[in-house]
Design a protein around this motif. Structure first.
Motif, mmCIF file in Angstrom:
data_model
loop_
_atom_site.group_PDB
_atom_site.id
_atom_site.type_symbol
_atom_site.label_atom_id
_atom_site.label_comp_id
_atom_site.label_asym_id
_atom_site.label_seq_id
_atom_site.Cartn_x
_atom_site.Cartn_y
_atom_site.Cartn_z
ATOM 1 N N ALA A 78 0.834 -1.214 0.000
ATOM 2 C CA ALA A 78 0.000 0.000 0.000
ATOM 3 C C ALA A 78 0.866 1.262 0.000
ATOM 4 N N THR A 79 1.949 1.240 0.763
ATOM 5 C CA THR A 79 2.825 2.421 0.832
ATOM 6 C C THR A 79 3.368 2.766 -0.550
ATOM 7 N N TRP A 80 3.842 1.745 -1.253
ATOM 8 C CA TRP A 80 4.413 1.967 -2.592
ATOM 9 C C TRP A 80 3.357 2.551 -3.535
ATOM 10 N N LEU A 81 2.198 1.934 -3.540
ATOM 11 C CA LEU A 81 1.154 2.338 -4.492
ATOM 12 C C LEU A 81 0.589 3.723 -4.150
ATOM 13 N N LEU A 82 0.351 3.970 -2.862
ATOM 14 C CA LEU A 82 -0.182 5.284 -2.466
ATOM 15 C C LEU A 82 0.810 6.394 -2.824
ATOM 16 N N THR A 83 2.096 6.116 -2.551
ATOM 17 C CA THR A 83 3.118 7.123 -2.870
ATOM 18 C C THR A 83 3.180 7.347 -4.381
ATOM 19 N N LEU A 84 3.096 6.259 -5.146
ATOM 20 C CA LEU A 84 3.089 6.394 -6.610
ATOM 21 C C LEU A 84 1.984 7.337 -7.061
ATOM 22 N N PHE A 85 0.763 7.070 -6.546
ATOM 23 C CA PHE A 85 -0.364 7.889 -6.993
ATOM 24 C C PHE A 85 -0.180 9.355 -6.589
ATOM 25 N N LEU A 86 0.092 9.570 -5.299
ATOM 26 C CA LEU A 86 0.179 10.951 -4.811
ATOM 27 C C LEU A 86 1.308 11.709 -5.500
ATOM 28 N N PHE A 87 2.447 11.023 -5.687
ATOM 29 C CA PHE A 87 3.598 11.703 -6.305
ATOM 30 C C PHE A 87 3.316 12.004 -7.781
ATOM 31 N N ILE A 88 2.813 11.012 -8.502
ATOM 32 C CA ILE A 88 2.562 11.234 -9.943
ATOM 33 C C ILE A 88 1.469 12.285 -10.130
ATOM 34 N N PHE A 89 0.407 12.187 -9.304
ATOM 35 C CA PHE A 89 -0.690 13.165 -9.415
ATOM 36 C C PHE A 89 -0.156 14.586 -9.201
ATOM 37 N N THR A 90 0.602 14.766 -8.109
ATOM 38 C CA THR A 90 1.129 16.107 -7.803
ATOM 39 C C THR A 90 2.104 16.558 -8.894
ATOM 40 N N SER A 91 2.956 15.636 -9.334
ATOM 41 C CA SER A 91 3.944 15.977 -10.376
ATOM 42 C C SER A 91 3.246 16.422 -11.656
ATOM 43 N N ILE A 194 -5.949 23.723 -19.561
ATOM 44 C CA ILE A 194 -5.443 23.449 -18.204
ATOM 45 C C ILE A 194 -6.455 22.594 -17.437
ATOM 46 N N GLY A 195 -7.737 22.961 -17.580
ATOM 47 C CA GLY A 195 -8.794 22.180 -16.921
ATOM 48 C C GLY A 195 -8.774 20.741 -17.393
ATOM 49 N N PHE A 196 -8.607 20.543 -18.677
ATOM 50 C CA PHE A 196 -8.570 19.186 -19.213
ATOM 51 C C PHE A 196 -7.299 18.461 -18.749
ATOM 52 N N SER A 197 -6.182 19.219 -18.684
ATOM 53 C CA SER A 197 -4.915 18.616 -18.260
ATOM 54 C C SER A 197 -4.955 18.163 -16.802
ATOM 55 N N LEU A 198 -5.701 18.915 -15.981
ATOM 56 C CA LEU A 198 -5.880 18.499 -14.579
ATOM 57 C C LEU A 198 -6.515 17.115 -14.534
ATOM 58 N N PHE A 199 -7.519 16.947 -15.383
ATOM 59 C CA PHE A 199 -8.223 15.668 -15.460
ATOM 60 C C PHE A 199 -7.281 14.573 -15.985
ATOM 61 N N VAL A 200 -6.518 14.930 -17.054
ATOM 62 C CA VAL A 200 -5.586 13.954 -17.639
ATOM 63 C C VAL A 200 -4.532 13.540 -16.614
ATOM 64 N N GLY A 201 -4.020 14.535 -15.872
ATOM 65 C CA GLY A 201 -3.005 14.243 -14.849
ATOM 66 C C GLY A 201 -3.517 13.254 -13.819
ATOM 67 N N ALA A 202 -4.774 13.476 -13.367
ATOM 68 C CA ALA A 202 -5.376 12.566 -12.379
ATOM 69 C C ALA A 202 -5.567 11.174 -12.983
ATOM 70 N N VAL A 203 -6.055 11.133 -14.204
ATOM 71 C CA VAL A 203 -6.317 9.837 -14.848
ATOM 72 C C VAL A 203 -5.020 9.064 -15.078
ATOM 73 N N GLN A 204 -3.975 9.778 -15.539
ATOM 74 C CA GLN A 204 -2.702 9.092 -15.788
ATOM 75 C C GLN A 204 -2.087 8.558 -14.497
ATOM 76 N N ALA A 205 -2.203 9.334 -13.410
ATOM 77 C CA ALA A 205 -1.707 8.856 -12.112
ATOM 78 C C ALA A 205 -2.467 7.598 -11.701
ATOM 79 N N TYR A 206 -3.772 7.638 -11.904
ATOM 80 C CA TYR A 206 -4.615 6.490 -11.540
ATOM 81 C C TYR A 206 -4.269 5.266 -12.394
#
Lengths: 221, 164
Positions: A78-91, A194-206
């Motif tokens: 869980a630690t690995w996966l949660l960090t992956l999501f949060l880091f990629i999403f923020t990045s 930018i609005g669409f990119s926010l969505f894309v960023g979240a989807v790609q992290a997921y």
């Protein structure tokens, strides 16, 4: 027209060429993630509110997703996966900040995405060996028949590359398009993108996190 | 634009360090809070279900007791009504019997007094007849005398009865 996006400030560090801007924005993303999650865990109230509520809701939703993908032993990774999501999403979102090229997403650098993908692949093998032993780990390359070893090895190489390229391509393309749109139509249009990119960023992290969790299933179950 | 270099290793190290920091300082306490909350909610739900089951049992027990009490009360009322009916019947019978006895005694008394009156009348009539006869025999009777004698005899009879 000279595009700034995708270019890096390269310097030599310990005998290696290093993209400094990527490293700095990675640290920025890491600091944001650390601050937000620490703020969420500081109170530890039984009835959550504010940041704690938001982060716990996200973490709980992700953990439920991991549990569906991996099974009840998902806590091990869980630690690995949660960090992956949060880091990629923020990045992914950092590159959308209106800073006149001071910040770019660390994920628009293939070194970051491939680094994350290779690290995840190594984690997959690490947990496989940890849970099932070296014998099973070596054996799983030859399943279902020994001739499949070639396909399995290709898959082992293809997995991190596809993970890395999908994320890298999406984010880099999004930021290049944003820069082009700013040059062509500085008003309103970039805002929509930018609005669409926010969505894309979240989807790609997921997507990245979910795929890694699916790959981890065999290692953990 | 797509150039691999030492950044890749840096990023792997950065990510592993970030994982270690978040795992220790953020996820561990956060997941503990989530687990505690989950356990508490489960516990509360279990307690609520248990309390509900207890309340249901208690309700059923009370309802059973209420039904028993109603049946018993009905029995008691029925018995009381029956006893009252029996007692009332007994009292009515006793009253009827007493009335019959009184009636019989009164009849006997009347019969006895009538007999006594008849006996008395007989003796008085006899005495009066004897008296009248003796006077008729001893005197020459005129109508006036006859009337007077009869009046005297009746007066005597009245005086005798009054003195009785």
């Amino acid at each position: 027209m000279h595009l700034h996006t995708g270019t890096h400030v390269v310097t030599e560090l310990f005998g290696m060429q290093v993209n400094l801007d990527t490293i700095f924005t990675t640290w920025l993303a890491a600091i944001i993630v650390i601050l937000v999650t620490l703020a969420a865990t500081r109170g530890r109230a039984m009835v959550p509110s504010g940041v704690q509520n938001a982060v716990e809701m996200l973490v709980e939703a992700l953990c439920n997703q991991f549990q569906d993908n991996i099974g009840h032993k998902y806590r091990q990774v869980a630690t690995w996966l949660l960090t992956l999501f949060l880091f990629i999403f923020t990045s992914n979102q950092i590159g959308l900040l209106p800073t006149n090229h001071l910040t770019a997403s660390p994920t628009n650098d293939v070194n970051t995405t491939l680094g994350l993908a290779i690290a995840s692949s190594l984690a997959i093998h690490f947990y496989f060996i940890k849970n099932k032993g070296v014998g099973h780990w070596l054996g799983h390359f030859f399943k279902p028949f020994s001739v499949f070893v070639i396909m399995n090895l290709v898959e082992e190489v293809a997995r991190p590359i596809t993970l890395a390229m999908r994320l890298f391509g999406n984010i880099l393309a999004g930021e290049i398009l944003l820069e082009v749109l700013y040059a062509l139509a500085p008003w309103l249009v970039p805002m929509i993108w930018i609005g669409f990119s926010l969505f894309v960023g979240a989807v790609q992290a997921y997507i990245f996190t979910t795929l890694v969790s699916i790959y981890l299933k065999e290692s953990v179950e | 634009m797509v150039e691999l270099n030492g950044t890749l290793l840096w990023q792997i190290v950065n990510f592993v360090i970030l994982c270690a920091i978040l795992g220790h300082f953020a996820y561990k306490p956060m997941l503990k809070v989530l687990d505690d909350r989950k356990a508490r909610i489960q516990n509360d739900l279990d307690s609520a279900a248990s309390a509900n089951a207890d309340a249901q049992k208690l309700k059923e027990s009370y309802e059973a007791q209420l039904r028993d009490a109603q049946v018993k009360a009905q029995d008691i009322v029925s018995k009381a009504v029956k006893e009252a009916q029996v007692q009332a019947q007994a009292q009515i019978d006793a009253a009827r019997e007493a009335i019959a006895k009184e009636k019989e005694a009164a009849s006997k008394q009347i019969e006895r007094e009538r007999t006594e009156a008849l006996e008395d009348l007989k003796s008085q009539v006899a005495a009066l007849s004897c008296d009248i006869a003796s006077k008729i025999i001893s005197k020459n009777m005129t109508p006036d005398t006859n009337d007077r004698l009869i009046a005297e005899s009746i007066a005597k009879l009245g005086a005798r009865n009054a003195g009785k």
